[in-house]
Design a protein around this motif. Structure first.
Motif, mmCIF file in Angstrom:
data_model
loop_
_atom_site.group_PDB
_atom_site.id
_atom_site.type_symbol
_atom_site.label_atom_id
_atom_site.label_comp_id
_atom_site.label_asym_id
_atom_site.label_seq_id
_atom_site.Cartn_x
_atom_site.Cartn_y
_atom_site.Cartn_z
ATOM 1 N N ALA A 51 0.873 -1.180 0.000
ATOM 2 C CA ALA A 51 0.000 0.000 0.000
ATOM 3 C C ALA A 51 0.908 1.228 0.000
ATOM 4 C CB ALA A 51 -0.895 -0.001 1.224
ATOM 5 N N THR A 52 0.698 2.123 -0.954
ATOM 6 C CA THR A 52 1.519 3.325 -1.080
ATOM 7 C C THR A 52 0.613 4.538 -1.219
ATOM 8 O OG1 THR A 52 3.223 2.037 -2.218
ATOM 9 C CG2 THR A 52 3.369 4.419 -2.413
ATOM 10 N N ALA A 53 0.995 5.629 -0.554
ATOM 11 C CA ALA A 53 0.214 6.868 -0.627
ATOM 12 C C ALA A 53 1.172 8.059 -0.555
ATOM 13 C CB ALA A 53 -0.780 6.943 0.515
ATOM 14 N N LEU A 54 0.682 9.206 -0.960
ATOM 15 C CA LEU A 54 1.457 10.425 -0.788
ATOM 16 C C LEU A 54 1.699 10.647 0.701
ATOM 17 C CD1 LEU A 54 -0.401 12.783 -3.281
ATOM 18 C CD2 LEU A 54 1.898 11.828 -3.555
ATOM 19 N N GLU A 55 2.912 11.038 1.058
ATOM 20 C CA GLU A 55 3.262 11.236 2.467
ATOM 21 C C GLU A 55 2.317 12.234 3.142
ATOM 22 O OE1 GLU A 55 5.173 11.060 6.128
ATOM 23 O OE2 GLU A 55 5.328 9.696 4.444
ATOM 24 N N GLU A 56 1.970 13.317 2.468
ATOM 25 C CA GLU A 56 1.157 14.352 3.108
ATOM 26 C C GLU A 56 -0.315 13.972 3.285
ATOM 27 O OE1 GLU A 56 1.651 15.598 -1.268
ATOM 28 O OE2 GLU A 56 3.011 14.975 0.329
ATOM 29 N N THR A 57 -0.790 12.929 2.593
ATOM 30 C CA THR A 57 -2.192 12.530 2.739
ATOM 31 C C THR A 57 -2.356 11.115 3.283
ATOM 32 O OG1 THR A 57 -2.301 11.726 0.463
ATOM 33 C CG2 THR A 57 -2.943 14.020 0.842
ATOM 34 N N ARG A 58 -1.279 10.428 3.567
ATOM 35 C CA ARG A 58 -1.346 9.004 3.892
ATOM 36 C C ARG A 58 -2.125 8.721 5.166
ATOM 37 N NH1 ARG A 58 0.897 7.375 8.705
ATOM 38 N NH2 ARG A 58 2.539 8.791 9.251
ATOM 39 N N GLU A 59 -2.134 9.644 6.132
ATOM 40 C CA GLU A 59 -2.870 9.379 7.375
ATOM 41 C C GLU A 59 -4.353 9.145 7.118
ATOM 42 O OE1 GLU A 59 -2.226 12.155 10.519
ATOM 43 O OE2 GLU A 59 -0.087 11.737 10.614
ATOM 44 N N SER A 60 -4.898 9.796 6.103
ATOM 45 C CA SER A 60 -6.325 9.610 5.807
ATOM 46 C C SER A 60 -6.608 8.225 5.222
ATOM 47 C CB SER A 60 -6.830 10.698 4.860
ATOM 48 O OG SER A 60 -6.179 10.623 3.612
ATOM 49 N N TYR A 61 -5.554 7.519 4.804
ATOM 50 C CA TYR A 61 -5.714 6.182 4.223
ATOM 51 C C TYR A 61 -5.215 5.072 5.147
ATOM 52 C CZ TYR A 61 -6.340 8.820 -0.081
ATOM 53 O OH TYR A 61 -6.791 9.693 -1.034
ATOM 54 N N ASP A 62 -4.678 5.411 6.316
ATOM 55 C CA ASP A 62 -4.067 4.403 7.195
ATOM 56 C C ASP A 62 -5.007 3.253 7.542
ATOM 57 O OD1 ASP A 62 -1.537 5.440 7.273
ATOM 58 O OD2 ASP A 62 -1.728 6.337 9.265
ATOM 59 N N ASP A 63 -6.222 3.564 7.982
ATOM 60 C CA ASP A 63 -7.152 2.506 8.370
ATOM 61 C C ASP A 63 -7.528 1.623 7.187
ATOM 62 O OD1 ASP A 63 -7.117 3.402 10.972
ATOM 63 O OD2 ASP A 63 -8.993 4.526 10.799
ATOM 64 N N THR A 64 -7.782 2.242 6.041
ATOM 65 C CA THR A 64 -8.169 1.490 4.838
ATOM 66 C C THR A 64 -7.023 0.620 4.342
ATOM 67 O OG1 THR A 64 -9.690 3.250 4.216
ATOM 68 C CG2 THR A 64 -9.060 1.688 2.490
ATOM 69 N N SER A 65 -5.824 1.175 4.292
ATOM 70 C CA SER A 65 -4.693 0.382 3.793
ATOM 71 C C SER A 65 -4.353 -0.745 4.756
ATOM 72 C CB SER A 65 -3.476 1.259 3.513
ATOM 73 O OG SER A 65 -2.992 1.852 4.686
ATOM 74 N N ASP A 66 -4.439 -0.505 6.071
ATOM 75 C CA ASP A 66 -4.169 -1.566 7.038
ATOM 76 C C ASP A 66 -5.186 -2.693 6.904
ATOM 77 O OD1 ASP A 66 -2.528 -2.474 9.368
ATOM 78 O OD2 ASP A 66 -4.500 -2.445 10.327
ATOM 79 N N ALA A 67 -6.462 -2.330 6.782
ATOM 80 C CA ALA A 67 -7.509 -3.352 6.611
ATOM 81 C C ALA A 67 -7.287 -4.142 5.333
ATOM 82 C CB ALA A 67 -8.887 -2.702 6.596
ATOM 83 N N SER A 68 -6.879 -3.470 4.279
ATOM 84 C CA SER A 68 -6.627 -4.145 3.004
ATOM 85 C C SER A 68 -5.447 -5.115 3.122
ATOM 86 C CB SER A 68 -6.354 -3.109 1.921
ATOM 87 O OG SER A 68 -6.097 -3.728 0.692
ATOM 88 N N LEU A 69 -4.348 -4.660 3.711
ATOM 89 C CA LEU A 69 -3.186 -5.533 3.880
ATOM 90 C C LEU A 69 -3.523 -6.751 4.746
ATOM 91 C CD1 LEU A 69 -0.373 -2.890 4.475
ATOM 92 C CD2 LEU A 69 -0.727 -4.262 2.415
ATOM 93 N N ARG A 70 -4.330 -6.555 5.756
ATOM 94 C CA ARG A 70 -4.681 -7.646 6.669
ATOM 95 C C ARG A 70 -5.774 -8.565 6.129
ATOM 96 N NH1 ARG A 70 -2.332 -7.263 11.506
ATOM 97 N NH2 ARG A 70 -1.229 -5.344 11.951
ATOM 98 N N SER A 71 -6.354 -8.221 4.994
ATOM 99 C CA SER A 71 -7.412 -9.067 4.407
ATOM 100 C C SER A 71 -6.848 -10.148 3.494
ATOM 101 C CB SER A 71 -8.414 -8.206 3.634
ATOM 102 O OG SER A 71 -7.818 -7.707 2.446
#
Length: 79
Positions: A51-71
Motif C-alpha cells: 500500500a503506497t500513498a502520498l506522504e502528506e495525505t497518507r494518514e487519511s488512508y491508514d485505516d483502509t490500507s491496514d484493513a486491506s493488507l490484513r485481508s
C-alpha cells in the motif's frame, strides 16, 4: 526510488499466517511517498502486498490500507 528511508519492521498475523509489516518513505520524481507492505511466507512461496500513498495525505488512508493488507488470504491446499 530515491531518498529511501526505512521506518519500521513489525511482526503480526494476517488470517492465521505469520507476517512482517515493513514501512518506509521514498521519493519518486517530485512525489514524497509512504509505503507499507505485508510480507507473508507459505512453504517455498513469498507473497508481498503493498500500500503506497502520498506522504502528506497518507494518514487519511491508514485505516483502509491496514484493513486491506490484513485481508490477504493464502489458499489452503494449493500448489
Amino acid at each position: 526510488m530515491t531518498d529511501h528511508n526505512f521506518i519500521d519492521d513489525s511482526e503480526s498475523t494476517v488470517n492465521v499466517n505469520s507476517a512482517h509489516f515493513l514501512e518506509s518513505t521514498f521519493q519518486h520524481e517530485t512525489f514524497n511517498l509512504r509505503n507499507r507492505l505485508a510480507l507473508l511466507i507459505s512453504g517455498a512461496k513469498a507473497f508481498v502486498v503493498t500500500a503506497t500513498a502520498l506522504e502528506e495525505t497518507r494518514e487519511s488512508y491508514d485505516d483502509t490500507s491496514d484493513a486491506s493488507l490484513r485481508s490477504f488470504e493464502l489458499a489452503q491446499g494449493g500448489p
